[in-house]
Each structure stands twice: as C-alpha cells, then as structure tokens.
Design an enzyme around this catalytic site. Structure first.
Site, PDB file in Angstrom:
ATOM      1  N   ASP A 107       0.862  -1.174   0.000  1.00 25.21           N
ATOM      2  CA  ASP A 107       0.000   0.000   0.000  1.00 25.21           C
ATOM      3  C   ASP A 107       0.896   1.219   0.000  1.00 25.21           C
ATOM      4  O   ASP A 107       1.833   1.306   0.801  1.00 25.21           O
ATOM      5  CB  ASP A 107      -0.855  -0.020   1.283  1.00 25.21           C
ATOM      6  CG  ASP A 107      -2.267   0.445   1.032  1.00 25.21           C
ATOM      7  OD1 ASP A 107      -2.434   1.566   0.534  1.00 25.21           O
ATOM      8  OD2 ASP A 107      -3.199  -0.319   1.353  1.00 25.21           O
TER       9      ASP A 107
ATOM     10  N   ASP B 205      -3.009   4.666  -2.405  1.00 23.98           N
ATOM     11  CA  ASP B 205      -4.082   5.234  -1.590  1.00 23.98           C
ATOM     12  C   ASP B 205      -4.523   6.603  -2.124  1.00 23.98           C
ATOM     13  O   ASP B 205      -3.679   7.455  -2.441  1.00 23.98           O
ATOM     14  CB  ASP B 205      -3.528   5.389  -0.166  1.00 23.98           C
ATOM     15  CG  ASP B 205      -4.600   5.660   0.861  1.00 23.98           C
ATOM     16  OD1 ASP B 205      -5.486   4.817   1.024  1.00 23.98           O
ATOM     17  OD2 ASP B 205      -4.533   6.731   1.524  1.00 23.98           O
TER      18      ASP B 205
ATOM     19  N   GLU C 291      -6.380   3.782  -5.826  1.00 29.91           N
ATOM     20  CA  GLU C 291      -7.684   4.038  -5.206  1.00 29.91           C
ATOM     21  C   GLU C 291      -8.062   5.460  -5.599  1.00 29.91           C
ATOM     22  O   GLU C 291      -7.371   6.414  -5.263  1.00 29.91           O
ATOM     23  CB  GLU C 291      -7.607   3.919  -3.690  1.00 29.91           C
ATOM     24  CG  GLU C 291      -8.985   4.055  -3.050  1.00 29.91           C
ATOM     25  CD  GLU C 291      -8.944   4.531  -1.613  1.00 29.91           C
ATOM     26  OE1 GLU C 291      -9.866   4.219  -0.860  1.00 29.91           O
ATOM     27  OE2 GLU C 291      -7.992   5.246  -1.237  1.00 29.91           O
TER      28      GLU C 291
ATOM     29  N   HIS D 293     -10.960  -3.101   3.236  1.00 37.49           N
ATOM     30  CA  HIS D 293     -10.892  -2.764   4.659  1.00 37.49           C
ATOM     31  C   HIS D 293     -11.692  -1.514   5.015  1.00 37.49           C
ATOM     32  O   HIS D 293     -11.737  -1.135   6.185  1.00 37.49           O
ATOM     33  CB  HIS D 293      -9.428  -2.557   5.053  1.00 37.49           C
ATOM     34  CG  HIS D 293      -8.827  -1.387   4.330  1.00 37.49           C
ATOM     35  ND1 HIS D 293      -8.592  -1.414   2.972  1.00 37.49           N
ATOM     36  CD2 HIS D 293      -8.469  -0.154   4.757  1.00 37.49           C
ATOM     37  CE1 HIS D 293      -8.101  -0.250   2.597  1.00 37.49           C
ATOM     38  NE2 HIS D 293      -8.011   0.545   3.661  1.00 37.49           N
ATOM     39  N   ASP D 294     -12.283  -0.840   4.032  1.00 34.81           N
ATOM     40  CA  ASP D 294     -13.078   0.364   4.306  1.00 34.81           C
ATOM     41  C   ASP D 294     -14.575   0.118   4.176  1.00 34.81           C
ATOM     42  O   ASP D 294     -15.371   1.014   4.441  1.00 34.81           O
ATOM     43  CB  ASP D 294     -12.725   1.485   3.308  1.00 34.81           C
ATOM     44  CG  ASP D 294     -11.333   2.051   3.511  1.00 34.81           C
ATOM     45  OD1 ASP D 294     -10.804   1.949   4.634  1.00 34.81           O
ATOM     46  OD2 ASP D 294     -10.780   2.592   2.535  1.00 34.81           O
TER      47      ASP D 294
HETATM   48  O1  TEU Z   1      -9.410   5.583   1.843  1.00 34.21           O
HETATM   49  C1  TEU Z   1      -9.809   6.769   1.239  1.00 34.21           C
HETATM   50  C2  TEU Z   1     -11.226   6.945   1.262  1.00 34.21           C
HETATM   51  O2  TEU Z   1     -11.796   7.376   0.309  1.00 34.21           O
HETATM   52  C3  TEU Z   1     -11.877   6.542   2.518  1.00 34.21           C
HETATM   53  O3  TEU Z   1     -11.489   7.398   3.519  1.00 34.21           O
HETATM   54  C4  TEU Z   1     -13.314   6.582   2.360  1.00 34.21           C
HETATM   55  O4  TEU Z   1     -13.740   7.886   2.180  1.00 34.21           O
HETATM   56  C5  TEU Z   1     -13.891   6.054   3.603  1.00 34.21           C
HETATM   57  O5  TEU Z   1     -13.186   4.949   4.025  1.00 34.21           O
HETATM   58  C6  TEU Z   1     -15.284   5.642   3.366  1.00 34.21           C
HETATM   59  O6  TEU Z   1     -15.765   5.162   4.548  1.00 34.21           O
HETATM   60  C7  TEU Z   1      -8.068   5.353   1.988  1.00 34.21           C
HETATM   61  C8  TEU Z   1      -7.830   4.121   2.815  1.00 34.21           C
HETATM   62  O7  TEU Z   1      -8.358   3.011   2.147  1.00 34.21           O
HETATM   63  C9  TEU Z   1      -8.422   4.325   4.174  1.00 34.21           C
HETATM   64  O8  TEU Z   1      -8.316   3.171   4.969  1.00 34.21           O
HETATM   65  C10 TEU Z   1      -7.686   5.473   4.813  1.00 34.21           C
HETATM   66  O9  TEU Z   1      -8.272   5.775   6.047  1.00 34.21           O
HETATM   67  C11 TEU Z   1      -7.710   6.720   3.938  1.00 34.21           C
HETATM   68  O10 TEU Z   1      -7.396   6.446   2.585  1.00 34.21           O
HETATM   69  C12 TEU Z   1      -6.674   7.709   4.408  1.00 34.21           C
HETATM   70  O11 TEU Z   1      -5.396   7.237   4.106  1.00 34.21           O
END
Ligand code: TEU
Ligand code: CA
Length: 541
Positions: free
Chosen positions: A110, A209, A261, A330-331
């Site tokens: 990542d 990310d 992403e 994971h989100d």
């Molecule tokens: O996620 C970016 C992102 O778009 C998320 O914050 C999204 O808005 C949110 O999870 C929706 O619930 C990335 C990573 O995948 C995330 O784990 C990180 O917290 C974020 O970036 C910051 O680095």
C-alpha cells in the site's frame, strides 16, 4: 502467425501479467497473530501462506505495514522505510517476499503518499521551519488566504493549528494526517526513492491510496457542498496526472503494476487514468458501485437495489477495457451483509463470489470474504476502534442525533465491519490470537471459520477454490468480451465470451429453462427448470 507477432503478443501478456492475477487483500492487524499480543503480524501471514496459496490466488496486497502511530491503522505513515514493530522486522518482511515467491505469489504494498503521519520526520522538521522540509506540506503561512472552507473525508474541517510553526496545515483526512505538498519537487524525489527501495526488495506493485487527490491546484474557498467542499481544487487534476506518469516510469523498470484508489471518478476519468498510451495507472478502484447503498463519506445508508448495482457494474464493464473487480476491502462493510441475504448466507455468499470472479478484470478478494464473514456484532461504541466511525459519531452527537439512529448508522457503515479478526477456527480467539484481540471477534466464528469450511465440500471456501481454478483455465473468463443480457429484479444474466453467467439474487425460486451445458452451479443439487434462491450458474451456450 509469424513468430515475431506471436512473440509480441507473449511479451505484452507478460508485461500485463497482472491481468491474469487474482489478488488477495490482507489487513495485517486482523489476519493472524503469531505472538499473542492480539495484533496480526508478518510471521502470522507467513504461517498462512499455504492457506492463501490453496485458494489459487497469485498476488497479495498488504495494507500498510510501515512504522505508524496508528491513528488510522497504518494509513498514517511515520517512516516509509521501516516495518512497524507490531508487525515484525524487516527480516520478517524479506522472509515474506521469499516464502511467497516459493509459492508463486507476488506481494504488492500500500502506497500512502497523499499524506504522512504528523509524527513523520518530514513533518516534525517542517513545523520547525527546517529546510528542505519547510514546504513539504501546505502551511497557511506559505499560502496567502488560507485556511479555507474545505471539509474533510472523515467529516469536519481540514486545517489544524500548529503552535510550533504558528500556522495551520492542511489535512484532508484526520488531523494527524497532514497532506504532502506536491508543488515542491523535492517531495516527489523523496517518494521516488521510497518506491525504488521497496521495488528493489522484490515488491511487484502498489495499491496507491487516494491517489487522484495528490495535487492541489489552489487553496481557494470551494463551492459549498454537502460533502467535500473544496474538492474541485484537487480531484484528478493535471498535476496529479503528471505525478502518476513519473510513478509509472519508475515502475516500468521493474515490470510492476499499480492500482490506484481513486475517489469520485467516473468512467471517463478512469479511462484517462488507465489508458495504456498515457502510461499512468494500470487499474483503479472506483466507488460508484459502492455508492448504490451509501454515499462515499459514509453518513447515510440508502436502499440497495440489485438493478442499480448491476447497472453501475455494467457501465464500468462496457466503458473500460480492463479494470479491478471488488466487492469488499478494509473500508467497506461485508458484502454478504450488504448485498446478500442473511437467511441465505451461504447461497448468497457464493453468488457474490460468482459475480466477483466472472466479470471482466482483475478480481480482488478481501480476507474473510472467501468464508462469508459478516458485519460485526458489536453492541456499543466502546467496541469501535475506527477513527472515521468515531469522528462521525462525535459529529452526529454534536447535532443531537438520537442515540438509536446514530448507532444504526455506525452499524451499517463502520469500517470496523471489515476489520474484525479473521476467523480461522471456532476456539477462543478464533485461531487469530491466543491473547486479547485488538478488535472484537465476531461470535459467529462458531459457525463461520476456515477450519470448518475446509472440511466441507459444499462450503463457501470450497466454492471459491473451485471457481478460481475454473477461472484460471478459462479463456472466456480471462479474455472474453463482456455483454449484459438481462438486468432483472430477481435475475441477472451476462456473457463472457461463449459463457453465460446467470444469477438469481433473490430469496425466491425462479422458473428458468436453461439451454446449453451447465458447467458450474452454486447448488449441489439443481432443480430442473428452476433457479433456486440465490443460485448462480455458468453455462456454455
Ligand atoms: O481511503 C480513502 C477513502 O476514500 C476513505 O477514507 C473513504 O472515504 C472512507 O473509508 C469511506 O468510509 C483510503 C484508505 O483506504 C483508508 O483506509 C484510509 O483511512 C484513507 O485512505 C486515508 O489514508
Ligand atoms: Ca502479534
């Protein structure tokens, strides 16, 4: 065919090896704990490589394992060149690459370069005004007119005052995640060194990310919006395209790949970002299919409709030559809890597996998805760890949203839904840890776990293995054209090459005559002339 033409095709296929990949995402904290401290780690991952290999996947994406104060579980990096002691040592990491390689598995990492942790040395020097780090971040004393009215991804404002520098800095995420300033060419030079460091170790690519928000054009006030005021000044701008080209140049020397992403992109943006001629990213994770039941910064859950879901997936399948396919990470909440049916837990998990592994593109499986793990069963906010959920809860409290509603919103959308520890067996600690897990384990580990599903030929896990093996041998699924045949309320049908994929995504039995040979079904015993509830089949026409 002339040998030279053939060679060319083989070379292209080899360069585009990631098109043949099936990726397994590991959230290291929650995967496997080798030393009983309750936190998953790299030796734990190594101990499960045979399991991962038994699935048939050939790439692992590791969520961040770098040094980090863990305000956002590693997405706040304090040293890009070291491994967090919670996860082990650099020797452990090298061993992971070597052991994975023995099993034909490549590792991608990542890459979190929109922001660092506020504990990163660069930021610590920047706040003291020490060169060359002074302008590594967006400081209000270097940008007239700031702070502005922008709102952040985790809710709330985006400027934090720093008493050391006597100025505020921009953070689109948590206050401990200051955004890097890509107007400063030195920032890119440092990032480039980091890329090379990991590529030289044998890493085969990066999941980048929030990569389409790197470059901020201006720090003016944005047009007021419900969410992300100010985003017109940083979403997928030319400055970002430039940086992506440089990342691509570095990676080209290593035959590695990137998946970005990318937030708030449509198919046009994605086509630009992934166009082979432009040489930026290889693939993107877009969010439109994840927004069918909720908005991206998760405040509200909308009603889910399969018809809309398929319509979005279909648009992306048609308008992009190649991209990612994913239903979880994971989100995101667990897919079976979201798009499937709890009553038909097993059947609907298998149907979702069929969707994931038969669409056109590179599939990404998130740990636990292959055994049908579900959303968490927490009962109170005390059990929640996620920084985003905590922020949202705080904001909802400040505007006096009633407790029941607040909790429902967190339950439906919290990122911790995906982050509860991997369920390896039904014992205490679920085979994840012998200690106290950092995040609660779902009680349904008693019936949803790897050990039981490995023994059961009819399990979700067994189905994943069968389907992955099938996909790897199938030119239709790898290379075949995609075409939607039917987007019905209960049934979806699409073609990949000469194969039809038919999904009954309803709790009802549906009448359906099938012409052609049924190659695979999610059901052991089919009912002639019908699709059982949540049955999915693959048919050769
Ligand atoms: O996620 C970016 C992102 O778009 C998320 O914050 C999204 O808005 C949110 O999870 C929706 O619930 C990335 C990573 O995948 C995330 O784990 C990180 O917290 C974020 O970036 C910051 O680095
Ligand atoms: Ca551990």
């Amino acid at each position: 065919m002339y040998p030279s033409v053939l060679n060319e095709i083989i070379n292209t296929m080899d360069k585009e090896w990631w098109k043949k990949a099936i990726v397994y995402q590991i959230y290291p904290r929650s995967f496997c704990d080798s030393n009983g401290d309750g936190i998953g780690d790299i030796p734990g991952i190594i101990s499960k490589l045979d399991y991962i290999s038994s699935l048939g996947v050939n790439v692992i994406w590791l969520s961040p394992v770098y040094a980090s104060p863990n305000e956002d579980n590693g997405y706040d990096i304090s040293d890009y060149l070291s491994i967090h002691p919670d996860f082990g040592t650099m020797d452990d990491f090298d061993a992971l690459i070597a052991e994975a390689d023995k099993r034909g598995i490549k590792i991608i990492m990542d890459l979190v370069i929109n922001h660092t942790s506020s504990e990163h040395e660069w930021f610590q020097k920047s706040r003291k005004g020490i060169e060359p780090y002074k302008d590594f971040y967006y400081w209000s004393d270097s940008w007239p007119g700031t702070p502005n009215n922008w709102t952040g991804f985790f809710g709330g404002g985006t400027w934090e005052y720093d008493s050391e520098r006597k100025a505020s800095y921009l953070h689109l995420f948590a206050p401990h995640q200051p955004d890097l300033n890509y107007h400063n060419p030195l920032v890119w030079e440092k990032i480039n060194e980091i890329l090379k460091f990991w590529l030289d170790k044998g890493v085969k690519g990066f999941r980048c990310d929030v990569i389409n928000i790197l470059y901020k054009d201006s720090l003016e006030n944005g047009k007021k919006k419900m969410i992300l005021t100010g985003s017109e000044y940083y979403l997928t701008l030319d400055g970002t395209h430039e940086i992506l080209k440089r990342i691509n140049e570095t990676l080209a020397e290593y035959n590695a790949f990137t998946v970005g992403e990318t937030v708030f992109v449509d198919t046009n943006d994605a086509r630009l970002l992934t166009s082979p001629e432009r040489k930026e990213l290889n693939m993107v994770f877009s969010f439109q299919h994840m927004e069918v039941d909720q908005i991206i910064v998760k405040w509200f859950k909308k009603k889910f409709s399969w018809k809309k879901f398929i319509a979005v997936l279909d648009k992306w399948q048609r308008e992009l030559e190649w991209n990612t396919i994913y239903l979880e990470n994971h989100d995101q909440p667990r897919s079976v809890s979201r798009f499937g049916s709890i009553e038909y837990w097993k059947e609907s998990s298998k149907l979702l597996a069929t969707l994931l592994l038969t669409l056109k593109g590179t599939p990404f499986i998130f740990e636990g998805e292959e055994i049908g793990m579900t959303n968490f069963d927490f009962v109170s906010m005390d059990e929640v760890e996620d920084v985003e959920s905590k922020n949202i809860y705080k904001i909802l409290s400040s505007v006096h949203v009633p407790k029941g509603i607040k909790w429902k919103m967190i339950k439906n959308t919290s990122r911790d839904n995906a982050r509860t520890p991997m369920q390896w067996n039904n014992k205490n600690g679920a085979g994840f840890t012998t200690g106290k897990p950092w995040l609660g384990i779902n009680k349904n580990k008693d019936r949803i776990n790897v050990e039981m599903e490995e023994r059961d030929r009819d399990s979700i896990l067994s189905y994943y293995k069968t389907l992955i093996a099938f996909r790897k041998k199938s030119d239709d699924l790898l290379l075949g054209d995609y075409r939607l045949i039917e987007n019905g309320r209960n049934v979806t049908e699409y073609m990949r090459g000469g194969l039809s994929i038919i999904l009954n995504h309803s709790d009802k039995e549906v009448k359906r005559e099938i012409r052609g040979e049924i190659l695979l079904s999610t059901e052991n015993e089919r009912k002639e002339g019908f699709l059982k509830p949540w049955e999915a089949i693959l048919v050769r026409n």
